[in-house]
Design an enzyme around this catalytic site. Structure first.
Site, mmCIF file in Angstrom:
data_model
loop_
_atom_site.group_PDB
_atom_site.id
_atom_site.type_symbol
_atom_site.label_atom_id
_atom_site.label_comp_id
_atom_site.label_asym_id
_atom_site.label_seq_id
_atom_site.Cartn_x
_atom_site.Cartn_y
_atom_site.Cartn_z
ATOM 1 N N SER A 1 12.052 -5.493 -3.384
ATOM 2 C CA SER A 1 11.880 -5.894 -2.198
ATOM 3 C C SER A 1 12.859 -6.551 -1.308
ATOM 4 C CB SER A 1 10.595 -6.640 -2.244
ATOM 5 O OG SER A 1 9.687 -6.684 -1.174
ATOM 6 N N ASP B 1 11.259 -0.429 -4.600
ATOM 7 C CA ASP B 1 9.770 -0.451 -3.955
ATOM 8 C C ASP B 1 10.144 -1.044 -2.632
ATOM 9 O OD1 ASP B 1 7.434 0.845 -3.874
ATOM 10 O OD2 ASP B 1 6.378 -0.877 -4.053
ATOM 11 N N HIS C 1 3.462 -2.693 -6.695
ATOM 12 C CA HIS C 1 4.568 -3.117 -5.925
ATOM 13 C C HIS C 1 5.757 -3.527 -6.916
ATOM 14 C CE1 HIS C 1 7.222 -4.553 -2.818
ATOM 15 N NE2 HIS C 1 6.843 -5.734 -2.903
#
Length: 398
Positions: A194, A220, A350
């Site tokens: 992220s 992700d 996620h």
């Protein structure tokens, strides 16, 4: 039923065995987890030699074990199960904290991680254990970025600009090299989740670690979907609990809310996210990092990420996503042109590296092997062949 029938039934029912206990799958899982030994990564393993049952006169192998309290499945796991040591690296205004396992041999790779916003270096704990299995010589460095975990700064304001975080990550790597007196930096693979994906891309794009970076991987996050997701971030933050009664209840919430799908990972990665407030008799555990305070930096983190990710020359590129819907146009074109390696884990959430650590490790290890320069065999130089008498100079050749 006649008296004769009742007498007959009573006589036969008395000889039947007692009915078996009702099977409770959740209860059985709790029993299994309690009585099987823990492997190094904290999971129960029936393959472990220490799990072999040995009969003795004191044991009743057919006695049903007592069931433990369900909350024990959410007990924290120590970081020592996954890393060899922790480092505190002091800079001008920062005291960086990192989890570290040194490379076993000179020339072995160093995997350097960067977690996402609100997380900590222990987000990569299970991935580190899984990578250690397939790449036993490798080293692993997983810092807490500023404003997170145990990393502290002497400045009063919160500076989470992308360029600041990239400089911090380079500092951690170089300070580790100095601390352990490495003659030079080992071959490095950067891996970020992220926000961390944007940070490692920035480090590679600005060449903050010179030519030591073999490749970098982003977990992700892509520019388009990240910018879109920022619109609903405040709503998500307002909906999650403000505090927890205990560390175990915080772990349980992450698992039950499906924020993390892997209980073992939650048991090690969640505890550093929380900090105790109040006395022991009236304690609560609140979020260590105030994500709402990071809002001024959100767009700075992700704007231009796709073009930077694709443009860095001389380094391998890996993108692992939880779904192809996260790809924006620029990355779709880059994928068709073969500019980077794409892997999709549709069964993960996620936190792909926490939900699927073994699968992620296999992909990352293969990515390293394909970009490992030490395995390249270059053809001999013409001058060397001439000196060895294996080739005549051009003016003597006929």
């Amino acid at each position: 039923m006649s008296a004769l029938q009742r007498s007959f039934a009573k006589a036969h029912l008395q000889n039947l065995p007692a009915p078996p206990d009702v099977f409770d799958e959740a209860e059985e899982d709790a029993v299994n987890e309690e009585h099987l030994p823990l492997s190094k990564n904290g999971s129960s393993s029936s393959a472990s030699s220490t799990g072999t049952i040995t009969a003795s006169a004191e044991q009743n192998l057919f006695e049903r074990p007592s069931v433990r309290r369900p909350t024990l499945q959410y007990e924290p796991l120590p970081w020592q199960n996954f890393f060899e040591q922790e480092l505190f690296l002091k800079g001008d205004i920062i005291r960086s904290h990192a989890y570290f396992t040194p490379p076993a041999t000179a020339g072995a790779p160093l995997f350097c991680f960067h977690h996402g916003a609100g997380a900590s270096g222990l987000s990569f704990a299970l991935l580190t254990s899984a990578l250690k299995v397939v790449l036993p010589e490798a080293g692993f460095l997983s810092p807490d970025c500023r404003g997170h975990g145990l990393t502290t700064t002497t400045t009063s304001g919160l500076d989470l600009r992308l360029e600041t975080l990239a400089a911090d990550l380079a500092f951690v790597v170089n300070a580790t090299s100095t601390k352990f007196a490495w003659p030079k930096l080992p071959p490095i693979v950067l891996l970020g989740h992220s926000l961390g994906g944007a940070v490692v891309t920035e480090v590679a794009e600005r060449k903050l670690l010179a030519n030591s970076v073999l490749g970098y991987g982003v977990l992700d996050v892509v520019e388009g979907s990240a910018i879109d997701a920022l619109q609903s971030m405040e709503q998500y933050l307002s909906a999650r609990p403000k505090s927890f009664a205990s560390i175990t209840s915080g772990i349980e919430w992450h698992v039950r809310s499906r924020t993390l799908k892997n209980t073992s990972s939650a048991r090690v990665s969640v505890p550093p996210l929380l900090v105790q407030e109040g006395t022991d008799n009236a304690a609560s555990f609140t979020w260590r990092t105030d994500l709402s305070a990071t809002k001024p930096f959100w767009e700075n983190w992700f704007t231009g990420l796709s073009s930077k990710f694709l443009s860095v020359p001389g380094a391998g590129k890996l993108l692992i996503l939880a779904g192809t819907d996260r790809l924006d146009k620029e990355l779709m074109i880059g994928q068709m042109q073969g500019k980077y390696q794409l892997q999709v884990f549709p069964e993960a959430g996620h936190f792909v590296h926490e939900d699927q650590p073994e699968k992620t490790a296999m992909i990352v290890a293969d990515f390293f092997r394909r970009n490992d320069r030490s395995t390249l065999v270059l053809p001999p130089k013409v001058d060397d062949l001439i000196k060895q008498g294996k080739l005549k100079p051009a003016n003597q050749a006929k």
